[in-house]
Scaffold this motif. Structure first.
Motif, PDB file in Angstrom:
ATOM      1  N   TRP A   1      -9.286 -25.513  36.193  1.00  0.00           N
ATOM      2  CA  TRP A   1     -10.038 -24.144  35.975  1.00  0.00           C
ATOM      3  C   TRP A   1     -10.182 -22.501  36.297  1.00  0.00           C
ATOM      4  CZ3 TRP A   1     -14.776 -22.785  39.724  1.00  0.00           C
ATOM      5  CH2 TRP A   1     -15.731 -22.888  39.162  1.00  0.00           C
ATOM      6  N   LEU A   2      -9.697 -22.917  38.033  1.00  0.00           N
ATOM      7  CA  LEU A   2      -9.106 -21.244  39.093  1.00  0.00           C
ATOM      8  C   LEU A   2      -8.921 -20.669  37.605  1.00  0.00           C
ATOM      9  CD1 LEU A   2      -9.467 -22.323  42.457  1.00  0.00           C
ATOM     10  CD2 LEU A   2     -11.715 -22.265  40.799  1.00  0.00           C
ATOM     11  N   LYS A   3      -7.543 -21.162  37.697  1.00  0.00           N
ATOM     12  CA  LYS A   3      -6.443 -20.268  36.749  1.00  0.00           C
ATOM     13  C   LYS A   3      -7.156 -20.258  35.198  1.00  0.00           C
ATOM     14  CE  LYS A   3      -2.026 -18.931  35.288  1.00  0.00           C
ATOM     15  NZ  LYS A   3      -1.815 -18.296  36.116  1.00  0.00           N
ATOM     16  N   GLU A   4      -8.462 -20.691  34.611  1.00  0.00           N
ATOM     17  CA  GLU A   4      -8.989 -20.605  33.712  1.00  0.00           C
ATOM     18  C   GLU A   4      -9.642 -18.974  33.595  1.00  0.00           C
ATOM     19  OE1 GLU A   4     -11.046 -23.405  30.978  1.00  0.00           O
ATOM     20  OE2 GLU A   4      -8.882 -24.657  31.568  1.00  0.00           O
ATOM     21  N   LEU A   5     -10.341 -19.238  34.696  1.00  0.00           N
ATOM     22  CA  LEU A   5     -11.066 -18.176  35.383  1.00  0.00           C
ATOM     23  C   LEU A   5     -10.362 -16.991  35.660  1.00  0.00           C
ATOM     24  CD1 LEU A   5     -13.820 -20.038  37.816  1.00  0.00           C
ATOM     25  CD2 LEU A   5     -14.189 -18.888  35.390  1.00  0.00           C
ATOM     26  N   GLY A   6      -9.261 -17.112  35.452  1.00  0.00           N
ATOM     27  CA  GLY A   6      -8.710 -15.176  36.187  1.00  0.00           C
ATOM     28  C   GLY A   6      -8.215 -15.411  38.035  1.00  0.00           C
ATOM     29  N   ILE A   7      -9.112 -15.967  37.896  1.00  0.00           N
ATOM     30  CA  ILE A   7      -8.255 -15.740  39.879  1.00  0.00           C
ATOM     31  C   ILE A   7      -7.254 -15.753  40.349  1.00  0.00           C
ATOM     32  CG2 ILE A   7      -8.949 -17.573  41.333  1.00  0.00           C
ATOM     33  CD1 ILE A   7     -10.957 -16.363  40.294  1.00  0.00           C
ATOM     34  N   SER A   8      -7.076 -15.284  40.819  1.00  0.00           N
ATOM     35  CA  SER A   8      -5.547 -14.906  41.633  1.00  0.00           C
ATOM     36  C   SER A   8      -5.455 -15.148  42.978  1.00  0.00           C
ATOM     37  CB  SER A   8      -5.386 -13.351  41.741  1.00  0.00           C
ATOM     38  OG  SER A   8      -5.577 -12.677  42.493  1.00  0.00           O
ATOM     39  N   HIS A   9      -5.948 -15.491  43.949  1.00  0.00           N
ATOM     40  CA  HIS A   9      -6.215 -16.120  45.132  1.00  0.00           C
ATOM     41  C   HIS A   9      -7.004 -16.798  45.338  1.00  0.00           C
ATOM     42  CE1 HIS A   9      -3.257 -13.038  45.146  1.00  0.00           C
ATOM     43  NE2 HIS A   9      -2.544 -13.664  46.454  1.00  0.00           N
ATOM     44  N   LEU A  10      -6.846 -18.611  46.205  1.00  0.00           N
ATOM     45  CA  LEU A  10      -7.874 -19.367  46.442  1.00  0.00           C
ATOM     46  C   LEU A  10      -7.893 -18.784  48.459  1.00  0.00           C
ATOM     47  CD1 LEU A  10      -9.960 -21.469  46.607  1.00  0.00           C
ATOM     48  CD2 LEU A  10      -8.149 -23.283  46.076  1.00  0.00           C
ATOM     49  N   TYR A  11      -9.268 -18.368  48.416  1.00  0.00           N
ATOM     50  CA  TYR A  11      -9.853 -17.721  50.026  1.00  0.00           C
ATOM     51  C   TYR A  11     -10.277 -19.296  50.327  1.00  0.00           C
ATOM     52  CZ  TYR A  11     -12.856 -15.121  53.192  1.00  0.00           C
ATOM     53  OH  TYR A  11     -13.627 -15.885  53.599  1.00  0.00           O
TER      54      TYR A  11
END
Length: 370
Positions: free
Chosen positions: A31-41
């Motif tokens: 899901w984060l990939k689909e949002l365009g997130i590059s880094h998980l903090y």
């Protein structure tokens, strides 16, 4: 090790704990990939106090919290995230650890006092006497009289917490005398307002300041973090509350030298026209931007109505800046009374050392500090 990831474009903060562990975080990655997130903090993931809901009360900076899945599950999360082009950012707490017997370094200090290997790690004023632990629901004597203070082997028990007895202490059945002989003192929680002997995080007595400016403390606090970065598990670092450090410039310079290619952000609240010092970092976590966005999105009539209701409820008529000044003064003289007393003592000692002529009284020094 250099992690092969795209540049940082968007981060997503995930609050671990409260039934969210590393394994649960892995399910969020697509899901984060689909949002365009590059880094998980990630919120702090080093071992924290039992039942911690946030992780900032670290008890062991040398261990990944088993509650979250430990080192194995963190590595699995990093591997899966990397396969999707997502890096992990660690939230580090360099300023303090938990003031708790669960803290193995502090436990050793409570047991062995200034002779402990870890005594230099903590910001404790030993000149003020034993380490004060204001954790009791009543005075020590009252609890002792009711039979609520007991001994179990080499520990003294109060409120189901076992406090370590010094190994060279007296052998006596007199629990009051035994208590008096320790490197620490138990006291009513009311004493935390003006009696603590350790540096706190603001007025949070359950957190104890670390002397991170000391090179050995720096290495001990960061050893596991450095291993995680070197092995490619962690791709960035966010630092909590650098304003609490004795020497933030020196600390950040030392950290940058050890992590030359790792992005570093800091928690720093810039007030008014304050500018960020020339520190070797990527930037802040963005409180100043969030404040501007909140102001932009605030409905003006709604804001006016809130001020009106606040005035009616409190009877206050001063403007925000005046209210802010008054509130800060109240916090200094009430919530931070212990720190205020320490500042007054330091100011008095500095005046005595600086001048053999001036001899100000205690009240004059207090007024000068305030």
């Amino acid at each position: 090790m250099t992690v092969s990831l795209p540049s940082i474009t968007a981060t997503y903060r995930l609050q671990l704990r409260n039934h969210v562990d590393f394994k649960a975080a892995r399910a969020w990655l697509p899901w984060l990939k689909e949002l365009g997130i590059s880094h998980l903090y990630l919120s702090p993931f080093f071992t924290a106090a039992s039942g911690s809901t946030h992780g900032y009360d670290v008890t062991d900076p040398g261990e990944i919290d088993p509650v979250l899945g430990g080192h194995e599950e963190l590595t699995a999360l990093a591997d899966e995230a990397r396969s999707l082009g997502i890096g992990l950012i660690a939230d580090l707490v360099p300023n303090h650890t938990a003031f708790s017997v669960e803290n193995p370094w502090l436990y050793d200090v409570m047991r062995n006092g200034t002779s402990s290997r870890y005594a230099p790690h903590f910001d404790i004023d030993w000149s003020a006497g034993p380490l004060l632990s204001p954790t009791l629901g009543d005075t020590f004597d009252a609890m002792l009289e009711r039979g609520e203070i007991t001994r179990d082997g080499d520990t003294l028990i109060a409120h189901d917490t076992a406090y370590p007895l010094r190994p060279d202490g007296p052998e006596t059945e007199d629990l009051a005398a035994l208590h008096e002989a320790q490197h620490w003192r138990l006291a009513h929680w009311h004493r935390e307002r003006d009696g603590v002997t350790h540096r706190r995080f603001f007025n949070v007595t359950g957190l104890i300041g670390m002397r991170i400016e000391d090179e050995k403390v720096f290495e001990d606090m960061h050893r596991l973090l450095f291993d995680l970065v070197d092995s490619g598990v962690i791709a960035g670092v966010r630092l909590d509350h650098v304003d609490g450090l004795a020497d933030p410039t020196g600390y950040l310079t030392r950290l940058r030298a050890r992590l030359p290619d790792t992005p570093i952000w800091i928690e720093k609240i810039l007030v008014g026209d304050e500018e960020l010092p020339d520190w070797p970092i990527e930037g802040t976590t963005g409180y100043e931007a969030a404040r501007q966005i909140a102001m932009l999105l605030t409905d003006e009539p709604g804001h006016a109505r809130l001020l009106e209701v606040w005035g009616e409820a409190t009877g206050a008529s001063e403007d925000f800046e005046t209210a802010l000044h008054l509130a800060k003064a109240e916090v200094m003289t009430n919530e931070l009374a212990a720190e205020l007393h320490q500042l007054i003592a330091l100011a008095g000692a500095a005046l005595i050392e600086a001048s053999a002529v001036e001899d100000p009284g205690a009240e004059t020094i207090r007024e000068a500090v305030l």
